[in-house]
Design a protein around this motif. Structure first.
Motif, PDB file in Angstrom:
ATOM      1  N   ASP A 159      -9.245 -52.229 -65.303  1.00  0.00           N
ATOM      2  CA  ASP A 159      -8.502 -51.845 -66.366  1.00  0.00           C
ATOM      3  C   ASP A 159      -7.295 -50.824 -65.871  1.00  0.00           C
ATOM      4  O   ASP A 159      -7.082 -50.664 -64.716  1.00  0.00           O
ATOM      5  CB  ASP A 159      -9.337 -50.776 -67.217  1.00  0.00           C
ATOM      6  CG  ASP A 159     -10.479 -51.548 -67.754  1.00  0.00           C
ATOM      7  OD1 ASP A 159     -10.375 -52.798 -68.168  1.00  0.00           O
ATOM      8  OD2 ASP A 159     -11.510 -50.979 -68.546  1.00  0.00           O
ATOM      9  N   GLY A 160      -6.365 -50.497 -66.966  1.00  0.00           N
ATOM     10  CA  GLY A 160      -5.498 -49.496 -66.322  1.00  0.00           C
ATOM     11  C   GLY A 160      -4.157 -50.009 -65.630  1.00  0.00           C
ATOM     12  O   GLY A 160      -3.974 -51.135 -65.506  1.00  0.00           O
ATOM     13  N   THR A 161      -3.429 -48.916 -65.550  1.00  0.00           N
ATOM     14  CA  THR A 161      -1.929 -49.520 -64.926  1.00  0.00           C
ATOM     15  C   THR A 161      -2.241 -49.589 -63.368  1.00  0.00           C
ATOM     16  O   THR A 161      -2.874 -48.978 -62.811  1.00  0.00           O
ATOM     17  CB  THR A 161      -0.970 -48.123 -64.954  1.00  0.00           C
ATOM     18  OG1 THR A 161      -0.750 -47.996 -66.342  1.00  0.00           O
ATOM     19  CG2 THR A 161       0.284 -48.713 -64.442  1.00  0.00           C
ATOM     20  N   LYS A 162      -1.690 -50.874 -63.017  1.00  0.00           N
ATOM     21  CA  LYS A 162      -1.897 -51.142 -61.668  1.00  0.00           C
ATOM     22  C   LYS A 162      -0.774 -50.503 -60.850  1.00  0.00           C
ATOM     23  O   LYS A 162       0.286 -50.287 -61.070  1.00  0.00           O
ATOM     24  CB  LYS A 162      -1.697 -52.726 -61.471  1.00  0.00           C
ATOM     25  CG  LYS A 162      -2.603 -53.499 -62.301  1.00  0.00           C
ATOM     26  CD  LYS A 162      -4.035 -53.382 -61.972  1.00  0.00           C
ATOM     27  CE  LYS A 162      -4.960 -54.363 -62.876  1.00  0.00           C
ATOM     28  NZ  LYS A 162      -4.918 -53.925 -64.400  1.00  0.00           N
ATOM     29  N   PHE A 163      -1.376 -49.990 -59.548  1.00  0.00           N
ATOM     30  CA  PHE A 163      -0.472 -49.514 -58.395  1.00  0.00           C
ATOM     31  C   PHE A 163      -1.041 -50.082 -57.332  1.00  0.00           C
ATOM     32  O   PHE A 163      -1.755 -51.045 -57.163  1.00  0.00           O
ATOM     33  CB  PHE A 163      -1.041 -48.081 -58.464  1.00  0.00           C
ATOM     34  CG  PHE A 163      -0.565 -47.085 -59.322  1.00  0.00           C
ATOM     35  CD1 PHE A 163       0.622 -46.076 -59.270  1.00  0.00           C
ATOM     36  CD2 PHE A 163      -1.271 -46.848 -60.657  1.00  0.00           C
ATOM     37  CE1 PHE A 163       0.978 -45.228 -60.341  1.00  0.00           C
ATOM     38  CE2 PHE A 163      -0.869 -46.117 -61.423  1.00  0.00           C
ATOM     39  CZ  PHE A 163       0.219 -45.456 -61.311  1.00  0.00           C
ATOM     40  N   VAL A 164      -0.029 -49.848 -56.050  1.00  0.00           N
ATOM     41  CA  VAL A 164      -0.316 -50.349 -54.968  1.00  0.00           C
ATOM     42  C   VAL A 164      -1.545 -49.178 -54.376  1.00  0.00           C
ATOM     43  O   VAL A 164      -1.179 -48.128 -54.484  1.00  0.00           O
ATOM     44  CB  VAL A 164       0.679 -50.336 -53.880  1.00  0.00           C
ATOM     45  CG1 VAL A 164       0.389 -50.567 -52.387  1.00  0.00           C
ATOM     46  CG2 VAL A 164       1.863 -51.211 -54.272  1.00  0.00           C
ATOM     47  N   ILE A 165      -2.800 -49.685 -53.797  1.00  0.00           N
ATOM     48  CA  ILE A 165      -3.685 -48.805 -53.238  1.00  0.00           C
ATOM     49  C   ILE A 165      -4.140 -49.145 -51.909  1.00  0.00           C
ATOM     50  O   ILE A 165      -3.989 -50.272 -51.611  1.00  0.00           O
ATOM     51  CB  ILE A 165      -5.141 -49.019 -54.138  1.00  0.00           C
ATOM     52  CG1 ILE A 165      -5.541 -50.089 -54.261  1.00  0.00           C
ATOM     53  CG2 ILE A 165      -4.513 -48.504 -55.809  1.00  0.00           C
ATOM     54  CD1 ILE A 165      -6.962 -50.148 -54.777  1.00  0.00           C
ATOM     55  N   HIS A 166      -4.627 -48.289 -51.231  1.00  0.00           N
ATOM     56  CA  HIS A 166      -4.887 -48.217 -49.860  1.00  0.00           C
ATOM     57  C   HIS A 166      -6.014 -49.383 -49.978  1.00  0.00           C
ATOM     58  O   HIS A 166      -5.993 -50.105 -49.133  1.00  0.00           O
ATOM     59  CB  HIS A 166      -5.320 -46.957 -49.366  1.00  0.00           C
ATOM     60  CG  HIS A 166      -5.888 -47.099 -48.045  1.00  0.00           C
ATOM     61  ND1 HIS A 166      -7.058 -47.580 -47.589  1.00  0.00           N
ATOM     62  CD2 HIS A 166      -5.210 -46.609 -46.627  1.00  0.00           C
ATOM     63  CE1 HIS A 166      -7.204 -47.486 -46.271  1.00  0.00           C
ATOM     64  NE2 HIS A 166      -6.108 -46.830 -45.732  1.00  0.00           N
TER      65      HIS A 166
END
Length: 292
Positions: A156-163
């Motif tokens: 869900d939710g807005t996608k970001f680049v994550i570690h």
């Protein structure tokens, strides 16, 4: 040329070898067993996460990666000074935020789920087939349903680049300088997965000790929760993810024991941890909704 071997660890997830290459650098070689190395993600990290704050993985032989760190840096788990610990943790939060600020690349460049979510999914989907699984037998239905809910909401939710798996164990510190290992767990997903994973690690440290970092884990949890509230993120989901991360630690530990063909030691402690996680789930269900 191979250097002096300083340490070797083998778990169901990783085989890690640390070598001293010269007086200034250590080489950390990791072979992954959970998921294949995603080459586009490694290339993306190398191009976007530059500077001394990050040690970006480089691909070695198939299925393995290499990090290079300054030889006088030590893992953040081993910091003994409270002031150094506070500074290091703040730098780690800024490093993770820096990753989240990177623009999301085209589809396919990064996996849609970090490896730890994949491992947890595989375990839960196969759990009913494991008649001799101590962990499965001791897991309450309430906790099990909580874990499935965490997995459902991961997309869900807005996608970001994550570690993908931010951790004190993958953070190195020296005299105010911080270096965070990145690359192999990188994904494009909601940022709460990163914060929840880190919160889960801090919860483990606060509960079990065993490292100098256990002394400041609880205070760091407060700093982390304050940070994500300020950013308007879903604090409830972060807490839910933290429980799932702690459960996965037990899964990985049980699988490592199986790999060595040894029984799980201290089953009572495992059961106590599961009961603690179930209590956290019960508490969360009756707690006020925050930033959801």
């Amino acid at each position: 040329m191979d250097g002096d071997c300083l340490d070797v660890t083998l778990t169901s997830v990783l085989a890690t070898t640390v070598q001293r290459m010269d007086t200034r650098t250590h080489r950390i070689h990791q072979v992954r067993f959970d998921v294949p190395i995603h080459s586009p993600a490694i290339g993306f990290a190398a191009a976007k996460l530059t500077g001394a704050r990050y040690s970006v993985a480089a691909e070695a032989e198939p299925g393995s990666i290499v990090h290079v760190t300054p030889s006088d840096m030590r893992t953040a788990l081993d910091i003994t000074s409270d002031s150094a610990a506070r500074h290091c943790f703040q730098q780690l939060l800024e490093a993770i935020s820096g990753i989240h600020a990177v623009g999301v690349p085209p589809v396919g460049t990064l996996p849609a789920r970090p490896p730890w979510i994949i491992r947890l999914t595989r375990y839960l989907e196969a759990e009913e087939q494991r008649d001799q699984d101590i962990l499965a037998q001791a897991t309450s239905n309430t906790l099990r349903q909580h874990l499935f809910a965490v997995l459902r909401r991961a997309g869900d939710g807005t996608k970001f680049v994550i570690h993908g798996a931010p951790s004190l164990a993958a953070t190195y510190y020296r005299d105010g300088d911080v270096c965070v290992l990145v690359g192999a767990d990188l994904a494009s997903a909601r940022p709460e997965l990163d914060w929840g994973y880190l919160l889960g690690e801090l919860g483990e440290l606060a509960s079990t000790g065993g490292y100098p970092a256990a002394r400041y884990a609880a205070a760091s949890m407060d700093v982390l929760l304050s940070t994500i509230r300020d950013r308007g993120l879903d604090v409830n989901y972060v807490n839910e993810v933290a429980i799932a991360k702690r459960f996965l630690h037990l899964v990985d530990y049980q699988n490592t024991c199986r790999m060595y063909e040894m029984p799980v030691p201290n089953v009572e402690k495992l059961q106590e941890t599961l009961a603690e996680l179930a209590n956290l789930v019960e508490w969360a269900e009756h707690a006020p909704t925050q930033n959801r």
